[in-house]
Motif scaffolding. Sequence first.
Motif, PDB file in Angstrom:
ATOM      1  N   TYR A   1     149.536  19.784  50.319  1.00 29.66           N
ATOM      2  CA  TYR A   1     149.383  21.099  49.683  1.00 29.66           C
ATOM      3  C   TYR A   1     149.055  20.998  48.190  1.00 29.66           C
ATOM      4  O   TYR A   1     148.086  21.602  47.737  1.00 29.66           O
ATOM      5  CB  TYR A   1     150.643  21.947  49.884  1.00 29.66           C
ATOM      6  N   VAL A   2     149.849  20.264  47.436  1.00 29.04           N
ATOM      7  CA  VAL A   2     149.659  20.203  45.983  1.00 29.04           C
ATOM      8  C   VAL A   2     148.362  19.487  45.623  1.00 29.04           C
ATOM      9  O   VAL A   2     147.546  20.020  44.860  1.00 29.04           O
ATOM     10  CB  VAL A   2     150.881  19.541  45.295  1.00 29.04           C
ATOM     11  N   VAL A   3     148.164  18.297  46.151  1.00 23.57           N
ATOM     12  CA  VAL A   3     146.966  17.523  45.807  1.00 23.57           C
ATOM     13  C   VAL A   3     145.685  18.281  46.171  1.00 23.57           C
ATOM     14  O   VAL A   3     144.783  18.411  45.330  1.00 23.57           O
ATOM     15  CB  VAL A   3     147.020  16.107  46.435  1.00 23.57           C
ATOM     16  N   PRO A   4     145.563  18.811  47.391  1.00 24.60           N
ATOM     17  CA  PRO A   4     144.336  19.575  47.709  1.00 24.60           C
ATOM     18  C   PRO A   4     144.162  20.823  46.833  1.00 24.60           C
ATOM     19  O   PRO A   4     143.032  21.158  46.454  1.00 24.60           O
ATOM     20  CB  PRO A   4     144.527  19.964  49.177  1.00 24.60           C
ATOM     21  N   ALA A   5     145.260  21.495  46.506  1.00 24.06           N
ATOM     22  CA  ALA A   5     145.154  22.681  45.653  1.00 24.06           C
ATOM     23  C   ALA A   5     144.658  22.306  44.263  1.00 24.06           C
ATOM     24  O   ALA A   5     143.834  23.011  43.679  1.00 24.06           O
ATOM     25  CB  ALA A   5     146.503  23.396  45.568  1.00 24.06           C
ATOM     26  N   ARG A   6     145.158  21.203  43.745  1.00 24.34           N
ATOM     27  CA  ARG A   6     144.680  20.741  42.428  1.00 24.34           C
ATOM     28  C   ARG A   6     143.207  20.361  42.497  1.00 24.34           C
ATOM     29  O   ARG A   6     142.448  20.654  41.575  1.00 24.34           O
ATOM     30  CB  ARG A   6     145.511  19.556  41.957  1.00 24.34           C
ATOM     31  N   ALA A   7     142.818  19.705  43.559  1.00 18.59           N
ATOM     32  CA  ALA A   7     141.413  19.299  43.715  1.00 18.59           C
ATOM     33  C   ALA A   7     140.495  20.517  43.775  1.00 18.59           C
ATOM     34  O   ALA A   7     139.341  20.444  43.335  1.00 18.59           O
ATOM     35  CB  ALA A   7     141.247  18.446  44.968  1.00 18.59           C
ATOM     36  N   SER A   8     141.025  21.628  44.283  1.00 18.54           N
ATOM     37  CA  SER A   8     140.252  22.880  44.367  1.00 18.54           C
ATOM     38  C   SER A   8     140.402  23.732  43.118  1.00 18.54           C
ATOM     39  O   SER A   8     139.967  24.878  43.097  1.00 18.54           O
ATOM     40  CB  SER A   8     140.716  23.687  45.582  1.00 18.54           C
ATOM     41  N   LYS A   9     141.074  23.191  42.105  1.00 23.58           N
ATOM     42  CA  LYS A   9     141.265  23.883  40.817  1.00 23.58           C
ATOM     43  C   LYS A   9     142.082  25.166  40.940  1.00 23.58           C
ATOM     44  O   LYS A   9     141.895  26.114  40.182  1.00 23.58           O
ATOM     45  CB  LYS A   9     139.926  24.197  40.154  1.00 23.58           C
ATOM     46  N   GLN A  10     142.986  25.220  41.918  1.00 27.10           N
ATOM     47  CA  GLN A  10     143.862  26.380  42.069  1.00 27.10           C
ATOM     48  C   GLN A  10     144.989  26.289  41.043  1.00 27.10           C
ATOM     49  O   GLN A  10     145.391  25.203  40.646  1.00 27.10           O
ATOM     50  CB  GLN A  10     144.440  26.424  43.480  1.00 27.10           C
ATOM     51  N   SER A  11     145.513  27.422  40.630  1.00 24.91           N
ATOM     52  CA  SER A  11     146.612  27.418  39.665  1.00 24.91           C
ATOM     53  C   SER A  11     147.973  27.467  40.349  1.00 24.91           C
ATOM     54  O   SER A  11     148.987  27.157  39.733  1.00 24.91           O
ATOM     55  CB  SER A  11     146.475  28.595  38.697  1.00 24.91           C
ATOM     56  N   THR A  12     147.993  27.873  41.626  1.00 22.44           N
ATOM     57  CA  THR A  12     149.237  27.914  42.393  1.00 22.44           C
ATOM     58  C   THR A  12     148.988  27.372  43.799  1.00 22.44           C
ATOM     59  O   THR A  12     147.843  27.275  44.240  1.00 22.44           O
ATOM     60  CB  THR A  12     149.800  29.343  42.521  1.00 22.44           C
ATOM     61  N   VAL A  13     150.081  27.059  44.464  1.00 21.70           N
ATOM     62  CA  VAL A  13     150.013  26.620  45.852  1.00 21.70           C
ATOM     63  C   VAL A  13     151.163  27.284  46.606  1.00 21.70           C
ATOM     64  O   VAL A  13     152.259  27.446  46.057  1.00 21.70           O
ATOM     65  CB  VAL A  13     150.073  25.084  45.975  1.00 21.70           C
ATOM     66  N   THR A  14     150.901  27.697  47.835  1.00 18.42           N
ATOM     67  CA  THR A  14     151.899  28.381  48.666  1.00 18.42           C
ATOM     68  C   THR A  14     151.910  27.755  50.049  1.00 18.42           C
ATOM     69  O   THR A  14     150.848  27.475  50.614  1.00 18.42           O
ATOM     70  CB  THR A  14     151.573  29.878  48.773  1.00 18.42           C
ATOM     71  N   PHE A  15     153.113  27.547  50.583  1.00 20.20           N
ATOM     72  CA  PHE A  15     153.253  26.993  51.935  1.00 20.20           C
ATOM     73  C   PHE A  15     154.603  27.399  52.504  1.00 20.20           C
ATOM     74  O   PHE A  15     155.475  27.858  51.772  1.00 20.20           O
ATOM     75  CB  PHE A  15     153.090  25.467  51.937  1.00 20.20           C
ATOM     76  N   THR A  16     154.756  27.235  53.811  1.00 27.39           N
ATOM     77  CA  THR A  16     156.011  27.617  54.468  1.00 27.39           C
ATOM     78  C   THR A  16     156.822  26.382  54.864  1.00 27.39           C
ATOM     79  O   THR A  16     156.273  25.296  55.094  1.00 27.39           O
ATOM     80  CB  THR A  16     155.761  28.445  55.740  1.00 27.39           C
ATOM     81  N   ALA A  17     158.119  26.583  54.969  1.00 27.19           N
ATOM     82  CA  ALA A  17     159.009  25.512  55.413  1.00 27.19           C
ATOM     83  C   ALA A  17     158.684  25.114  56.840  1.00 27.19           C
ATOM     84  O   ALA A  17     158.703  23.927  57.191  1.00 27.19           O
ATOM     85  CB  ALA A  17     160.466  25.964  55.304  1.00 27.19           C
ATOM     86  N   GLY A  18     158.362  26.078  57.673  1.00 26.14           N
ATOM     87  CA  GLY A  18     158.073  25.803  59.073  1.00 26.14           C
ATOM     88  C   GLY A  18     156.876  24.902  59.272  1.00 26.14           C
ATOM     89  O   GLY A  18     156.874  24.053  60.168  1.00 26.14           O
ATOM     90  N   SER A  19     155.850  25.068  58.447  1.00 26.96           N
ATOM     91  CA  SER A  19     154.659  24.226  58.591  1.00 26.96           C
ATOM     92  C   SER A  19     154.984  22.769  58.293  1.00 26.96           C
ATOM     93  O   SER A  19     154.489  21.863  58.975  1.00 26.96           O
ATOM     94  CB  SER A  19     153.527  24.730  57.688  1.00 26.96           C
ATOM     95  N   ILE A  20     155.833  22.534  57.318  1.00 26.18           N
ATOM     96  CA  ILE A  20     156.220  21.162  56.976  1.00 26.18           C
ATOM     97  C   ILE A  20     157.155  20.596  58.037  1.00 26.18           C
ATOM     98  O   ILE A  20     156.993  19.458  58.481  1.00 26.18           O
ATOM     99  CB  ILE A  20     156.865  21.120  55.579  1.00 26.18           C
ATOM    100  N   HIS A  21     158.123  21.395  58.461  1.00 26.75           N
ATOM    101  CA  HIS A  21     159.076  20.970  59.496  1.00 26.75           C
ATOM    102  C   HIS A  21     158.326  20.536  60.755  1.00 26.75           C
ATOM    103  O   HIS A  21     158.600  19.471  61.326  1.00 26.75           O
ATOM    104  CB  HIS A  21     160.035  22.128  59.791  1.00 26.75           C
ATOM    105  N   LYS A  22     157.359  21.332  61.161  1.00 29.82           N
ATOM    106  CA  LYS A  22     156.583  21.037  62.363  1.00 29.82           C
ATOM    107  C   LYS A  22     155.716  19.792  62.177  1.00 29.82           C
ATOM    108  O   LYS A  22     155.669  18.912  63.044  1.00 29.82           O
ATOM    109  CB  LYS A  22     155.705  22.231  62.734  1.00 29.82           C
ATOM    110  N   ALA A  23     155.026  19.706  61.056  1.00 30.74           N
ATOM    111  CA  ALA A  23     154.124  18.581  60.800  1.00 30.74           C
ATOM    112  C   ALA A  23     154.866  17.249  60.769  1.00 30.74           C
ATOM    113  O   ALA A  23     154.332  16.224  61.204  1.00 30.74           O
ATOM    114  CB  ALA A  23     153.379  18.793  59.488  1.00 30.74           C
ATOM    115  N   LEU A  24     156.087  17.270  60.272  1.00 32.00           N
ATOM    116  CA  LEU A  24     156.870  16.040  60.193  1.00 32.00           C
ATOM    117  C   LEU A  24     157.593  15.723  61.498  1.00 32.00           C
ATOM    118  O   LEU A  24     158.232  14.682  61.611  1.00 32.00           O
ATOM    119  CB  LEU A  24     157.868  16.115  59.031  1.00 32.00           C
ATOM    120  N   GLY A  25     157.504  16.624  62.474  1.00 31.69           N
ATOM    121  CA  GLY A  25     158.135  16.391  63.763  1.00 31.69           C
ATOM    122  C   GLY A  25     159.645  16.451  63.719  1.00 31.69           C
ATOM    123  O   GLY A  25     160.325  15.850  64.548  1.00 31.69           O
ATOM    124  N   PHE A  26     160.172  17.193  62.763  1.00 32.56           N
ATOM    125  CA  PHE A  26     161.625  17.325  62.629  1.00 32.56           C
ATOM    126  C   PHE A  26     162.183  18.202  63.739  1.00 32.56           C
ATOM    127  O   PHE A  26     161.496  19.076  64.269  1.00 32.56           O
ATOM    128  CB  PHE A  26     161.993  17.947  61.286  1.00 32.56           C
TER     129      PHE A  26
END
Length: 85
Positions: A15-40
């Motif tokens: 989230y952070v690295v791609p947002a910076r690469a796109s020159k965004q000033s903020t980044v937003t994401f959900t806990a569920g997306s990370i929980h799922k992606a990590l297979g928790f």
Amino acid sequence: MSPAEQVRDYANRHYVVPARASKQSTVTFTAGSIHKALGFDGLMPCVCDALWTRSRIFETKFGVKRISRIGPRQGATSTFTFSLA
């Protein structure tokens, strides 16, 4: 690597690295997306704590600043917004 470290590392890389690469000033994401992606399973409180309750670690390590959290304190729909400046 602890689950909390995995959460912070994942949030930065996906989230952070791609947002910076796109020159965004903020980044937003959900806990569920990370929980799922990590297979928790049953670690939603850990995800939320790693990003918000103990956000100083995330902020310092990756150069972000927390702006807001919307939604339940420790739920999948908890939505985090960080400034990248």
